[in-house]
Design a protein around this motif. Structure first.
Motif, PDB file in Angstrom:
ATOM      1  N   LEU A  68      -1.658 -14.019 -57.068  1.00  0.00           N
ATOM      2  CA  LEU A  68      -0.206 -13.994 -57.269  1.00  0.00           C
ATOM      3  C   LEU A  68       0.313 -12.562 -57.314  1.00  0.00           C
ATOM      4  O   LEU A  68       1.414 -12.281 -56.840  1.00  0.00           O
ATOM      5  CB  LEU A  68       0.173 -14.747 -58.548  1.00  0.00           C
ATOM      6  N   LEU A  69      -0.494 -11.655 -57.848  1.00  0.00           N
ATOM      7  CA  LEU A  69      -0.129 -10.245 -57.825  1.00  0.00           C
ATOM      8  C   LEU A  69      -0.063  -9.746 -56.381  1.00  0.00           C
ATOM      9  O   LEU A  69       0.896  -9.065 -55.994  1.00  0.00           O
ATOM     10  CB  LEU A  69      -1.139  -9.417 -58.621  1.00  0.00           C
ATOM     11  N   HIS A  70      -1.053 -10.105 -55.576  1.00  0.00           N
ATOM     12  CA  HIS A  70      -1.020  -9.755 -54.149  1.00  0.00           C
ATOM     13  C   HIS A  70       0.252 -10.307 -53.503  1.00  0.00           C
ATOM     14  O   HIS A  70       0.929  -9.613 -52.745  1.00  0.00           O
ATOM     15  CB  HIS A  70      -2.249 -10.321 -53.422  1.00  0.00           C
ATOM     16  N   GLU A  71       0.565 -11.547 -53.819  1.00  0.00           N
ATOM     17  CA  GLU A  71       1.746 -12.186 -53.238  1.00  0.00           C
ATOM     18  C   GLU A  71       3.025 -11.443 -53.634  1.00  0.00           C
ATOM     19  O   GLU A  71       3.888 -11.189 -52.790  1.00  0.00           O
ATOM     20  CB  GLU A  71       1.824 -13.642 -53.686  1.00  0.00           C
ATOM     21  N   ASN A  72       3.151 -11.104 -54.911  1.00  0.00           N
ATOM     22  CA  ASN A  72       4.336 -10.368 -55.363  1.00  0.00           C
ATOM     23  C   ASN A  72       4.467  -9.034 -54.653  1.00  0.00           C
ATOM     24  O   ASN A  72       5.558  -8.635 -54.257  1.00  0.00           O
ATOM     25  CB  ASN A  72       4.299 -10.145 -56.879  1.00  0.00           C
ATOM     26  N   VAL A  73       3.373  -8.338 -54.515  1.00  0.00           N
ATOM     27  CA  VAL A  73       3.409  -7.040 -53.838  1.00  0.00           C
ATOM     28  C   VAL A  73       3.788  -7.224 -52.378  1.00  0.00           C
ATOM     29  O   VAL A  73       4.631  -6.493 -51.846  1.00  0.00           O
ATOM     30  CB  VAL A  73       2.061  -6.299 -53.987  1.00  0.00           C
ATOM     31  N   LYS A  81       7.606  -8.400 -52.260  1.00  0.00           N
ATOM     32  CA  LYS A  81       8.674  -7.595 -52.851  1.00  0.00           C
ATOM     33  C   LYS A  81       8.488  -6.088 -52.786  1.00  0.00           C
ATOM     34  O   LYS A  81       9.433  -5.346 -53.052  1.00  0.00           O
ATOM     35  CB  LYS A  81       8.828  -7.975 -54.327  1.00  0.00           C
ATOM     36  N   CYS A  82       7.293  -5.613 -52.490  1.00  0.00           N
ATOM     37  CA  CYS A  82       7.034  -4.195 -52.723  1.00  0.00           C
ATOM     38  C   CYS A  82       6.557  -3.388 -51.533  1.00  0.00           C
ATOM     39  O   CYS A  82       6.373  -2.183 -51.664  1.00  0.00           O
ATOM     40  CB  CYS A  82       5.989  -4.037 -53.828  1.00  0.00           C
ATOM     41  N   LEU A  83       6.325  -3.990 -50.408  1.00  0.00           N
ATOM     42  CA  LEU A  83       5.740  -3.240 -49.295  1.00  0.00           C
ATOM     43  C   LEU A  83       6.653  -2.134 -48.792  1.00  0.00           C
ATOM     44  O   LEU A  83       6.188  -1.192 -48.161  1.00  0.00           O
ATOM     45  CB  LEU A  83       5.378  -4.179 -48.141  1.00  0.00           C
ATOM     46  N   ASP A  84       7.933  -2.229 -49.098  1.00  0.00           N
ATOM     47  CA  ASP A  84       8.859  -1.195 -48.651  1.00  0.00           C
ATOM     48  C   ASP A  84       9.600  -0.535 -49.815  1.00  0.00           C
ATOM     49  O   ASP A  84      10.586   0.157 -49.622  1.00  0.00           O
ATOM     50  CB  ASP A  84       9.863  -1.765 -47.650  1.00  0.00           C
ATOM     51  N   ASN A  85       9.096  -0.744 -51.045  1.00  0.00           N
ATOM     52  CA  ASN A  85       9.796  -0.198 -52.198  1.00  0.00           C
ATOM     53  C   ASN A  85       8.805   0.207 -53.285  1.00  0.00           C
ATOM     54  O   ASN A  85       8.277  -0.643 -53.999  1.00  0.00           O
ATOM     55  CB  ASN A  85      10.778  -1.250 -52.733  1.00  0.00           C
ATOM     56  N   MET A  86       8.584   1.492 -53.407  1.00  0.00           N
ATOM     57  CA  MET A  86       7.618   2.020 -54.373  1.00  0.00           C
ATOM     58  C   MET A  86       8.034   1.730 -55.818  1.00  0.00           C
ATOM     59  O   MET A  86       7.186   1.455 -56.664  1.00  0.00           O
ATOM     60  CB  MET A  86       7.462   3.531 -54.165  1.00  0.00           C
ATOM     61  N   ALA A  87       9.336   1.745 -56.100  1.00  0.00           N
ATOM     62  CA  ALA A  87       9.808   1.489 -57.464  1.00  0.00           C
ATOM     63  C   ALA A  87       9.465   0.055 -57.891  1.00  0.00           C
ATOM     64  O   ALA A  87       9.017  -0.162 -59.025  1.00  0.00           O
ATOM     65  CB  ALA A  87      11.312   1.728 -57.565  1.00  0.00           C
ATOM     66  N   ASN A  88       9.659  -0.915 -57.010  1.00  0.00           N
ATOM     67  CA  ASN A  88       9.289  -2.305 -57.323  1.00  0.00           C
ATOM     68  C   ASN A  88       7.793  -2.413 -57.568  1.00  0.00           C
ATOM     69  O   ASN A  88       7.353  -3.127 -58.473  1.00  0.00           O
ATOM     70  CB  ASN A  88       9.681  -3.245 -56.185  1.00  0.00           C
ATOM     71  N   PHE A  89       7.009  -1.715 -56.767  1.00  0.00           N
ATOM     72  CA  PHE A  89       5.561  -1.753 -56.919  1.00  0.00           C
ATOM     73  C   PHE A  89       5.151  -1.222 -58.294  1.00  0.00           C
ATOM     74  O   PHE A  89       4.354  -1.852 -58.998  1.00  0.00           O
ATOM     75  CB  PHE A  89       4.889  -0.934 -55.811  1.00  0.00           C
ATOM     76  N   HIS A  90       5.706  -0.087 -58.683  1.00  0.00           N
ATOM     77  CA  HIS A  90       5.354   0.481 -59.996  1.00  0.00           C
ATOM     78  C   HIS A  90       5.796  -0.446 -61.120  1.00  0.00           C
ATOM     79  O   HIS A  90       5.089  -0.582 -62.122  1.00  0.00           O
ATOM     80  CB  HIS A  90       5.967   1.866 -60.163  1.00  0.00           C
TER      81      HIS A  90
END
Length: 179
Positions: free
Chosen positions: A88-93, A96-105
């Motif tokens: 699920l963490l992989h899925e969220n990344v 939502k996060c492949l183009d946004n470093m702030a979301n990833f952090h």
């Protein structure tokens, strides 16, 4: 014939075939490759979760001890949900996060704090992300491409980097400072 200075048909602008990386280091093709393979992966999410769980803990049986209570019993609910939560963490990344470093952090902050609390090391995370990466590439070998291989490697590296020990972050440094 009169030369009016008008060029017809107008030439097309030069096409930029360069695959530019975003702030996370992913190219647009890598993002699409990850999203497409994850769409296939989600169709049998529970199956994949169980297969990854069984194979990982069969190969790395010593890591299962992290889920043992001081009384000697296993925390079965945490143990059974571990692989699913990792996926699920992989899925969220991926979503939502492949183009946004702030979301990833933001997503990774809680995960890294929880892992530090339970004594999960960089090497443990590296083993798990590598296992997930290899599982996806093996299972979807017919749909694989060099772009997908590269994207999965970058995704694993991002997840690993959040757990990489930093200078002065080790417990040995803390104990030396206390002395």
């Amino acid at each position: 014939m009169i030369d009016s200075g008008i060029e017809y048909p107008k030439p097309l602008p030069t096409l930029n075939l360069e695959n530019v990386c975003n702030e996370m280091g992913f190219t647009p093709l890598e993002i699409v490759a990850l999203q497409n393979i994850w769409r296939l992966f989600k169709k049998r999410f529970k199956y994949h979760s169980m297969q990854i769980f069984l194979a990982f803990f069969n190969q790395n049986h010593k890591l299962i001890e992290r889920f043992r209570l001081p009384s000697g019993k296993f925390q079965l609910s945490h143990l059974c949900q571990h692989s699913e939560k990792m996926l699920l963490l992989h899925e969220n990344v991926i979503d939502k996060c492949l183009d946004n470093m702030a979301n990833f952090h933001g997503i990774m902050a809680e995960v890294t704090v929880r892992h530090r609390h339970y004594g999960v090391k960089y090497e443990d995370i590296n083993l798990k992300t590598e296992h997930v990466r290899r599982y996806i590439l093996d299972y979807f070998a017919n749909q694989s491409s060099p772009t997908l291989v590269s994207a999965l490697a970058k995704l694993s590296e991002h997840l690993n980097d959040r757990h990489r020990p930093k200078e002065g972050d080790s417990k040995s440094d803390e104990s030396e400072e206390d002395s």
